[in-house]
Motif scaffolding. Structure first.
Motif, PDB file in Angstrom:
ATOM      1  N   HIS B 257       0.819  -1.196   0.000  1.00  0.00           N
ATOM      2  CA  HIS B 257       0.000   0.000   0.000  1.00  0.00           C
ATOM      3  C   HIS B 257       0.856   1.250   0.000  1.00  0.00           C
ATOM      4  O   HIS B 257       2.028   1.214   0.354  1.00  0.00           O
ATOM      5  N   GLY B 258       0.242   2.356  -0.411  1.00  0.00           N
ATOM      6  CA  GLY B 258       0.940   3.628  -0.333  1.00  0.00           C
ATOM      7  C   GLY B 258       0.981   4.133   1.098  1.00  0.00           C
ATOM      8  O   GLY B 258       0.248   3.652   1.964  1.00  0.00           O
ATOM      9  N   THR B 259       1.842   5.103   1.350  1.00  0.00           N
ATOM     10  CA  THR B 259       1.906   5.717   2.672  1.00  0.00           C
ATOM     11  C   THR B 259       2.512   7.099   2.489  1.00  0.00           C
ATOM     12  O   THR B 259       2.690   7.555   1.368  1.00  0.00           O
ATOM     13  N   ALA B 260       2.822   7.768   3.578  1.00  0.00           N
ATOM     14  CA  ALA B 260       3.522   9.048   3.464  1.00  0.00           C
ATOM     15  C   ALA B 260       4.517   9.156   4.596  1.00  0.00           C
ATOM     16  O   ALA B 260       4.301   8.612   5.677  1.00  0.00           O
ATOM     17  N   THR B 261       5.622   9.839   4.331  1.00  0.00           N
ATOM     18  CA  THR B 261       6.591  10.099   5.388  1.00  0.00           C
ATOM     19  C   THR B 261       6.444  11.562   5.793  1.00  0.00           C
ATOM     20  O   THR B 261       5.739  12.327   5.128  1.00  0.00           O
ATOM     21  N   LEU B 262       7.099  11.948   6.860  1.00  0.00           N
ATOM     22  CA  LEU B 262       7.033  13.344   7.293  1.00  0.00           C
ATOM     23  C   LEU B 262       7.410  14.277   6.137  1.00  0.00           C
ATOM     24  O   LEU B 262       6.687  15.212   5.795  1.00  0.00           O
ATOM     25  N   ALA B 263       8.563  13.983   5.513  1.00  0.00           N
ATOM     26  CA  ALA B 263       9.080  14.880   4.485  1.00  0.00           C
ATOM     27  C   ALA B 263       8.171  14.920   3.261  1.00  0.00           C
ATOM     28  O   ALA B 263       7.861  16.000   2.745  1.00  0.00           O
ATOM     29  N   THR B 264       7.722  13.751   2.801  1.00  0.00           N
ATOM     30  CA  THR B 264       6.899  13.747   1.582  1.00  0.00           C
ATOM     31  C   THR B 264       5.539  14.395   1.836  1.00  0.00           C
ATOM     32  O   THR B 264       5.006  15.083   0.975  1.00  0.00           O
ATOM     33  N   TRP B 265       5.013  14.179   3.031  1.00  0.00           N
ATOM     34  CA  TRP B 265       3.712  14.783   3.333  1.00  0.00           C
ATOM     35  C   TRP B 265       3.835  16.299   3.378  1.00  0.00           C
ATOM     36  O   TRP B 265       2.994  17.025   2.847  1.00  0.00           O
ATOM     37  N   MET B 266       4.903  16.781   3.995  1.00  0.00           N
ATOM     38  CA  MET B 266       5.121  18.224   4.044  1.00  0.00           C
ATOM     39  C   MET B 266       5.261  18.788   2.645  1.00  0.00           C
ATOM     40  O   MET B 266       4.723  19.851   2.316  1.00  0.00           O
ATOM     41  N   PHE B 267       5.987  18.059   1.804  1.00  0.00           N
ATOM     42  CA  PHE B 267       6.265  18.558   0.462  1.00  0.00           C
ATOM     43  C   PHE B 267       4.997  18.626  -0.372  1.00  0.00           C
ATOM     44  O   PHE B 267       4.755  19.599  -1.081  1.00  0.00           O
ATOM     45  N   THR B 268       4.140  17.612  -0.293  1.00  0.00           N
ATOM     46  CA  THR B 268       2.971  17.570  -1.166  1.00  0.00           C
ATOM     47  C   THR B 268       1.788  18.337  -0.593  1.00  0.00           C
ATOM     48  O   THR B 268       0.798  18.525  -1.283  1.00  0.00           O
ATOM     49  N   ASN B 269       1.871  18.772   0.666  1.00  0.00           N
ATOM     50  CA  ASN B 269       0.708  19.396   1.311  1.00  0.00           C
ATOM     51  C   ASN B 269       0.728  20.911   1.368  1.00  0.00           C
ATOM     52  O   ASN B 269      -0.283  21.529   1.665  1.00  0.00           O
ATOM     53  N   LEU B 270       1.890  21.501   1.091  1.00  0.00           N
ATOM     54  CA  LEU B 270       1.998  22.941   1.331  1.00  0.00           C
ATOM     55  C   LEU B 270       1.039  23.724   0.438  1.00  0.00           C
ATOM     56  O   LEU B 270       0.439  24.712   0.867  1.00  0.00           O
ATOM     57  N   ASP B 271       0.864  23.275  -0.805  1.00  0.00           N
ATOM     58  CA  ASP B 271      -0.049  23.945  -1.745  1.00  0.00           C
ATOM     59  C   ASP B 271      -1.450  24.039  -1.178  1.00  0.00           C
ATOM     60  O   ASP B 271      -2.061  25.108  -1.146  1.00  0.00           O
ATOM     61  N   SER B 272      -1.956  22.897  -0.722  1.00  0.00           N
ATOM     62  CA  SER B 272      -3.338  22.848  -0.249  1.00  0.00           C
ATOM     63  C   SER B 272      -3.517  23.645   1.029  1.00  0.00           C
ATOM     64  O   SER B 272      -4.623  24.076   1.351  1.00  0.00           O
ATOM     65  N   ALA B 273      -2.421  23.825   1.781  1.00  0.00           N
ATOM     66  CA  ALA B 273      -2.544  24.471   3.083  1.00  0.00           C
ATOM     67  C   ALA B 273      -2.667  25.983   2.970  1.00  0.00           C
ATOM     68  O   ALA B 273      -3.061  26.644   3.935  1.00  0.00           O
ATOM     69  N   TYR B 274      -2.371  26.515   1.812  1.00  0.00           N
ATOM     70  CA  TYR B 274      -2.332  27.965   1.675  1.00  0.00           C
ATOM     71  C   TYR B 274      -3.649  28.607   2.124  1.00  0.00           C
ATOM     72  O   TYR B 274      -4.730  28.200   1.683  1.00  0.00           O
ATOM     73  N   GLY B 275      -3.566  29.567   3.037  1.00  0.00           N
ATOM     74  CA  GLY B 275      -4.769  30.253   3.496  1.00  0.00           C
ATOM     75  C   GLY B 275      -5.401  29.625   4.723  1.00  0.00           C
ATOM     76  O   GLY B 275      -6.227  30.234   5.373  1.00  0.00           O
ATOM     77  N   ASN B 276      -5.022  28.392   5.035  1.00  0.00           N
ATOM     78  CA  ASN B 276      -5.576  27.746   6.218  1.00  0.00           C
ATOM     79  C   ASN B 276      -4.515  27.751   7.306  1.00  0.00           C
ATOM     80  O   ASN B 276      -3.566  26.973   7.272  1.00  0.00           O
ATOM     81  N   SER B 277      -4.670  28.662   8.296  1.00  0.00           N
ATOM     82  CA  SER B 277      -3.556  28.862   9.219  1.00  0.00           C
ATOM     83  C   SER B 277      -3.324  27.659  10.122  1.00  0.00           C
ATOM     84  O   SER B 277      -2.189  27.364  10.482  1.00  0.00           O
ATOM     85  N   SER B 278      -4.363  26.913  10.463  1.00  0.00           N
ATOM     86  CA  SER B 278      -4.146  25.722  11.286  1.00  0.00           C
ATOM     87  C   SER B 278      -3.313  24.714  10.519  1.00  0.00           C
ATOM     88  O   SER B 278      -2.414  24.070  11.054  1.00  0.00           O
ATOM     89  N   TRP B 279      -3.669  24.579   9.273  1.00  0.00           N
ATOM     90  CA  TRP B 279      -2.979  23.609   8.428  1.00  0.00           C
ATOM     91  C   TRP B 279      -1.497  23.977   8.316  1.00  0.00           C
ATOM     92  O   TRP B 279      -0.609  23.154   8.494  1.00  0.00           O
ATOM     93  N   LEU B 280      -1.248  25.259   8.012  1.00  0.00           N
ATOM     94  CA  LEU B 280       0.138  25.714   7.911  1.00  0.00           C
ATOM     95  C   LEU B 280       0.887  25.501   9.229  1.00  0.00           C
ATOM     96  O   LEU B 280       2.033  25.065   9.237  1.00  0.00           O
ATOM     97  N   ALA B 281       0.191  25.802  10.329  1.00  0.00           N
ATOM     98  CA  ALA B 281       0.846  25.646  11.629  1.00  0.00           C
ATOM     99  C   ALA B 281       1.171  24.183  11.891  1.00  0.00           C
ATOM    100  O   ALA B 281       2.258  23.848  12.382  1.00  0.00           O
ATOM    101  N   ALA B 282       0.243  23.312  11.517  1.00  0.00           N
ATOM    102  CA  ALA B 282       0.486  21.882  11.733  1.00  0.00           C
ATOM    103  C   ALA B 282       1.689  21.426  10.906  1.00  0.00           C
ATOM    104  O   ALA B 282       2.545  20.679  11.386  1.00  0.00           O
ATOM    105  N   LEU B 283       1.753  21.897   9.660  1.00  0.00           N
ATOM    106  CA  LEU B 283       2.884  21.513   8.806  1.00  0.00           C
ATOM    107  C   LEU B 283       4.201  22.041   9.374  1.00  0.00           C
ATOM    108  O   LEU B 283       5.224  21.356   9.334  1.00  0.00           O
ATOM    109  N   SER B 284       4.187  23.275   9.895  1.00  0.00           N
ATOM    110  CA  SER B 284       5.416  23.827  10.471  1.00  0.00           C
ATOM    111  C   SER B 284       5.872  23.003  11.654  1.00  0.00           C
ATOM    112  O   SER B 284       7.065  22.768  11.851  1.00  0.00           O
TER     113      SER B 284
END
Lengths: 258, 316, 310
Positions: B257-284
Motif C-alpha cells: 500500500h501507499g503511505t507518506a513520510t514526514l518529508a513527503t507529506w510536508m512537500f505535497t501538502n503545502l499547496d493545499s494548506a495555503y490560506g488555512n492557518s491551522s494547516w500551515l501551523a500543523a505543517l510547520s
C-alpha cells in the motif's frame, strides 16, 4: 612440539628469484639456503638489498604484493610451499612472522595471544593452556599475568613486540620469521627481545632480518649476507664476522656502507 | 581595538549557526508552539496550539484534526528497512573492495558507487517512477503477494499494477543511502593499518577471519556512523520518495500500500494548506519534528567520522 | 595419522601443507566463496546506475537538439520540447545562490580557520554540520514562511535563490575552512613573523595556496544546489517567461523533471515526459561534469599539500 623433528633442514630455499612485474627488476636473484633445526640465522645486508622481501617469500607473504613474481622453490619439511595445491593459510600457520613495528590488535592481551587459536576453534581449556605457554616462552608472562584482560595497546612498545612473538608462538609454528623486530625499540627492550630469541631457538627455527651487525653477532648462529638481491656469503657467525671471505661482506661488517 | 579584533571574526563565523537558528525560529513562529513560548504574534495566528493530540493518528483538515503519527510511522517504515538493506549491501561491497578484489578491479568498480552519490534525487524519482515502478507492479509485488501472503501484512488487498507504494519506496531509499554507507564503511575498513592486516594473515588466518575478527571490530565507529548518516539520508529524503510512494494520509493497510513520510507529506501538502492557518501551523510543527530527528541523527553520526571523508561524499 | 610427502619421508599430520581436514576445508572454502559472492553486491550499485543513465540518455536523445536547448518559448516548437527557458531559470537561480553562498561561506570559513581558537572553531564546525544536516524540505518551509510570506516576496526567483543558497553555504564554508586550516604552519609563521598583518597574510599568502581547494568547494556546492528540487519548488512559481526581475516566477531544470512525474498520464513520448528526461539528462551531465572537475582538482591539491608538508 608435535611430532619428532625429521632430520635434514626444516626449511630449504632452492634457486629462489623474485622479479618485480612493473619494473622487471630482479629483487632476489637465485638464492639457495638451508635452515636446519635449532638454528638462528641472521639475514643481514644494506637497506634495499632485498632481505625483507626474502623473509616474506618464506611464508608467501609476498603474494599480498601483486606486482611480485616468485620462481624457484621453498621447501618446508620437503614440501614446496609454492606448489599449486598448497594454501598459503596453512603455510603461514607453520611459518610465523613478526614485523618491524609491534602490531598488536586492538583487543585484550589474552585475546591477542589467543587469536591464532580462536580461528581454529580450539577448546577454551586448550586456548588457556597454549596462551599461557606462549606468553611464558616469549618472556612476557610475569609482566602481564595479573592483567590478561587489559588492552594490549596499554603495553609498552617492547612488551607489545613480545606479545606479537607470543601470538605467533601460540599456534606452535616450527619456523618464526623476525623482520627487524627491534628496529622500533629502545636498547632495554631490544635486549629483552634478544634474550627471548636465544631461548626460543632451542625449539623453533628462527630467521632474523636485521641491519644491525652487532645484533647478529649477539644472537645468531649463522649469518647470511645479502647484497643487491644476491646471497653473497653464508656461514657461521664467528666465521662470517671474523674471517669474511668476500670483500663486500668485509666492507659491510666493518661499517663501510649500509 | 583589541576587543574589536576579537569580536569581528565571530560575525562571519556565526553565519551557519544564525541560518540554523533562523530556520528554527521561523518554524516556531509559524507553528502553534510559538503561542506557548513567545509573546509576540506569529506570521499567521494559529487558532490553537495542538498539544499532545499532535502525535495522534488522525490527520483530517476538514475536521481540524492534525495527528502526525501516521507520517512518523511511515518515515520509520520506509527508512529503517532501507537502512538495513543498504548497510548490509554497503558492508559487503566495502569488504569485497578492501580485502578480496585486486586493485585493478576496484579502480574500475568503486567509481560506480561514487557516481550513485552524485545523481540528484529528482532524477532517481523520475527513473523509479517511469522505469522501475511497472516492474514492481507486474513482477515483484505480485510475486511477493503470491508467495508470502500468509505473513501478516503481506496478504489482504492485492497490489495494484501501478507498482508505487512501500516496496519501491524502500528500494529507492536503499539505492540512495548506498553510497553513504558504502563509502563510510570502506573508509573505516581501509584505515586498518596494513601491518595489522598482514600480521593477521601471518598467523594463518584467512582474509575473512582477519576481516571478521580484526578489521570489523576496528571499524565499529565507522559502521555506526554509516548507519546513522544513512538513516538520516533515508529519513529526510523528499522528492524521489514523493514520486514513488503513492502518498496517502492513513496507515498502510499492507506491505504493497501507499503511505507518506514526514518529508513527503510536508512537500505535497503545502499547496493545499495555503490560506488555512491551522494547516500551515500543523505543517510547520511537523517540520520541527523532522528537523529534530534528523539533526540528532546527523550530529551523532558526524561526531564519529573524520571530516575528510565527509568532504569526499557529495551531499553529506 | 601421517601422510607421505614428495620426498618420501613421513610427516605428522599438522605439518602437512595440503591439509584435507573438514575444518580446514570449511575455513578455506568459506573464504574462497565469500570472495566470489561479496563482489557480486557491486551489481546492486552498478545495475541501477547503468539502467538509470541508459534510460535517461535514450529518452532524452530524440529530443535533444540545439534548437530545443536554446529556445526559450516552451510551446513554440512543433513538438514543444524546448528547455531553454529552464536552462536560463536554473542559471539565474544558481548565479544568485552561488554569489550569496560564496560571500557567506568564504568570509565565514576564513574567519573560522584563521581567527578562532581551536575550541571555538569546533563549535562553529558543529553548526556548519547542523546546517548541512537540515532536511531540504525543512529549509524549503523556512524559505516559504520567511521569504515568500513574511517578507512578502511571493513565490519568486529571489525567494528560490536565497533558499537554495542555504544548501550551498555549508559546503563552501567547510572547504574554505579546510583549505586555510591545512596551510602548513611554517608558511603561516614565516609570513606573520616577517611582519605581515593577518589580513596581508590571508590575501598575499593564504589565498593563492587555498584557492584551488576553495574552487572545488564552490563546484561541489553548485553540484549540490543544481540537484535540489523540493525547496525551490516550494518557494518559486513556474513561469512561461524568462525571469525579468527578482520577483518573477521561474522555471528550472529539476522542476521540469518533477513536472514530468505530475503529468505522466499522457504516457511515454508525451511532451512533459520527454522534456523531463531531457532536463534530467542536462542536470546529470552538469552534475557529473562538476564532480569530475572536483575530483581532478582535489587529487591535484592533495598532491600539492603532500609536497608542502615534506
Amino acid at each position: 612440539m608435535s611430532g619428532a623433528a625429521p632430520e635434514g633442514p626444516v626449511l630449504s630455499v632452492d634457486h629462489l628469484s623474485v622479479v618485480s612485474r612493473d619494473s622487471k627488476k630482479k629483487i632476489l636473484n637465485d638464492i639457495s639456503l638451508d635452515f636446519p633445526p635449532r638454528s638462528l640465522t641472521a639475514v643481514v645486508g644494506p637497506s634495499g638489498c632485498g632481505k625483507t622481501t626474502f623473509v616474506r617469500t618464506l611464508n608467501r607473504m609476498t603474494e599480498l604484493t601483486h606486482s611480485l613474481r616468485v620462481s624457484g622453490a621453498v621447501r618446508y619439511l620437503g614440501q614446496d610451499i609454492y606448489q599449486s595445491n598448497v594454501n598459503p593459510v596453512l603455510v603461514r600457520r607453520r611459518i610465523g612472522m613478526v614485523f618491524q613495528r609491534p602490531t598488536v590488535f586492538p583487543m585484550s592481551v589474552f585475546e591477542n595471544a589467543a587469536f591464532g587459536l580462536r580461528i581454529l576453534h580450539e577448546s577454551d581449556a586448550e586456548i588457556d593452556r597454549a596462551v599461557t605457554e606462549a606468553l611464558v616462552r616469549a618472556g612476557l608472562w610475569d609482566e602481564v599475568k595479573t592483567d590478561l584482560n587489559g588492552s594490549a595497546l596499554a603495553l609498552s612498545g617492547g612488551q607489545q613486540q613480545r606479545l606479537c612473538i607470543a601470538r605467533a608462538l601460540a599456534v606452535k609454528p616450527r619456523v618464526l620469521l623476525l623482520d627487524e623486530p627491534t628496529s622500533a625499540l629502545d636498547p632495554a627492550a631490544t635486549q629483552r627481545i634478544e634474550q627471548t630469541m636465544l631461548r626460543l631457538k632451542e625449539d623453533v627455527v628462527l630467521v632474523l632480518v636485521t641491519h644491525n651487525v652487532s645484533q647478529a653477532a649477539r644472537v645468531s648462529d649463522r649469518v647470511a649476507f645479502l647484497h643487491s638481491g644476491r646471497l653473497v656469503e653464508v656461514g657461521s657467525t664467528a666465521d662470517m664476522l671474523e674471517r669474511p671471505k668476500d670483500p663486500l661482506t668485509e666492507q659491510f661488517i666493518t661499517g663501510r656502507f649500509g | 581595538m583589541q576587543v574589536l579584533g576579537r569580536i569581528v571574526p565571530w560575525i562571519p563565523a556565526l553565519i551557519p549557526a544564525a541560518l540554523v537558528a533562523a530556520v528554527i525560529w521561523e518554524l516556531l513562529l509559524s507553528s502553534g508552539l510559538s503561542l506557548r513560548f513567545y509573546p509576540w504574534p506569529p506570521v499567521f495566528h494559529p487558532p490553537q496550539s495542538f498539544g499532545w493530540e499532535f502525535f495522534g493518528s488522525r490527520w483530517n483538515p476538514a475536521q481540524n484534526q492534525w495527528g502526525i503519527m501516521v507520517f512518523i510511522v511511515g518515515s520509520f517504515l520506509t527508512a529503517v528497512p532501507a537502512l538495513f538493506l543498504s548497510l548490509f549491501i554497503g558492508l559487503g561491497i566495502a569488504i569485497a573492495s578492501t580485502a578480496y578484489l585486486p586493485k585493478v578491479m576496484t579502480q574500475f568498480l568503486d567509481p560506480f558507487v561514487d557516481l550513485l552519490a552524485g545523481i540528484p534525487s529528482v532524477v532517481y524519482g523520475i527513473w523509479a517512477f517511469i522505469v522501475v515502478a511497472p516492474y514492481f507492479g507486474h513482477v515483484v509485488n505480485p510475486w511477493v503477494y503470491d508467495h508470502f501472503s500468509v505473513i501478516p501484512g503481506f496478504g489482504g488487498t492485492p497490489p495494484s499494477e501501478l507498482g508505487t507504494g512501500l516496496p519501491i519506496g524502500i528500494f529507492v531509499l536503499t539505492i540512495m543511502a548506498l553510497p553513504i554507507t558504502t563509502l563510510l564503511i570502506r573508509d573505516a575498513l581501509q584505515s586498518l593499518p596494513k601491518d595489522l592486516w598482514e600480521s593477521g594473515l601471518a598467523l594463518g588466518a584467512t582474509r575473512w577471519e582477519v576481516m571478521r575478527r580484526v578489521a570489523i571490530p576496528h571499524s565499529t565507529r565507522g559502521i555506526l556512523s554509516a548507519a546513522l548518516l544513512g538513516f538520516g539520508r533515508a529519513f529526510s529524503e523528499t522528492v524521489a520518495l514523493a514520486m514513488v510512494l503513492n502518498i496517502q494520509s492513513g496507515y498502510p493497510v499492507n506491505f504493497y500500500h501507499g503511505t507518506a513520510t514526514l518529508a513527503t507529506w510536508m512537500f505535497t501538502n503545502l499547496d493545499s494548506a495555503y490560506g488555512n492557518s491551522s494547516w500551515l501551523a500543523a505543517l510547520s510543527e511537523m517540520a520541527l519534528v523532522l528537523l529534530a530527528i534528523s539533526l540528532t541523527v546527523n550530529l551523532l553520526g558526524r561526531r564519529l567520522v573524520s571530516s575528510f571523508i565527509a568532504y569526499e561524499i557529495a551531499g553529506l | 595419522m601421517a601422510t607421505s610427502t614428495p620426498t618420501g619421508s613421513v610427516l605428522p599430520r599438522d605439518e602437512v601443507l595440503f591439509d584435507r581436514s573438514l575444518r580446514t576445508r570449511w575455513r578455506l572454502g568459506f573464504d574462497r566463496w565469500i570472495g566470489w559472492l561479496l563482489p557480486l553486491l557491486f551489481l546492486v550499485a552498478i545495475v541501477p546506475i547503468v539502467d538509470l543513465v541508459y534510460f535517461v540518455v535514450r529518452a532524452a536523445y530524440p529530443v535533444l537538439s540545439w534548437g530545443n536547448l536554446t529556445n526559450t518559448q516552451p510551446y513554440a516548437n512543433q513538438n514543444g520540447n524546448a528547455v531553454g527557458l529552464a536552462l536560463i531559470g536554473t542559471f539565474d537561480l544558481m548565479a544568485i545562490a552561488t554569489a550569496v553562498a560564496v560571500l557567506l561561506g568564504l568570509f565565514g570559513g576564513i574567519a573560522t580557520a584563521e581567527f578562532l581558537s581551536e575550541r571555538s572553531a569546533g563549535w562553529v564546525r558543529t553548526s556548519v554540520n547542523m546546517l548541512a544536516g537540515t532536511p531540504s524540505v525543512v529549509v524549503g518551509y523556512f524559505g516559504y514562511f520567511a521569504f515568500v510570506l513574511y517578507f512578502g516576496w511571493g513565490l519568486s526567483l529571489i525567494a528560490g535563490a536565497l533558499t537554495l543558497s542555504f544548501f550551498m553555504v555549508p559546503y563552501i564554508f567547510r572547504t574554505v575552512d579546510l583549505a586555510y586550516t591545512s596551510i602548513p604552519r611554517p608558511i603561516r609563521e614565516a609570513a606573520l613573523g616577517s611582519g605581515a598583518r593577518p589580513y596581508q597574510y590571508i590575501l598575499k599568502v593564504g589565498t593563492p595556496i587555498a584557492f584551488p581547494q576553495v574552487l572545488t568547494g564552490v563546484f561541489l556546492a553548485m553540484a549540490i544546489g543544481l540537484g535540489e528540487t523540493a525547496p525551490i519548488v516550494l518557494t518559486t512559481l513556474p513561469s512561461l517567461l524568462v525571469p525579468s526581475s527578482l520577483n518573477s516566477g521561474v522555471t528550472f531544470l529539476t522542476y521540469l523533471i518533477y513536472d514530468g512525474f505530475n503529468h505522466p498520464s499522457t504516457g511515454p513520448g508525451s511532451n512533459e515526459l520527454a522534456k523531463a528526461f531531457e532536463a534530467a539528462f542536462l542536470v546529470m551531465m552538469i552534475v557529473i561534469a562538476l564532480n569530475v572537475v572536483v575530483r581532478v582538482f582535489a587529487a591535484r591539491y592533495k598532491k600539492r599539500l603532500e609536497g608542502l608538508y615534506q
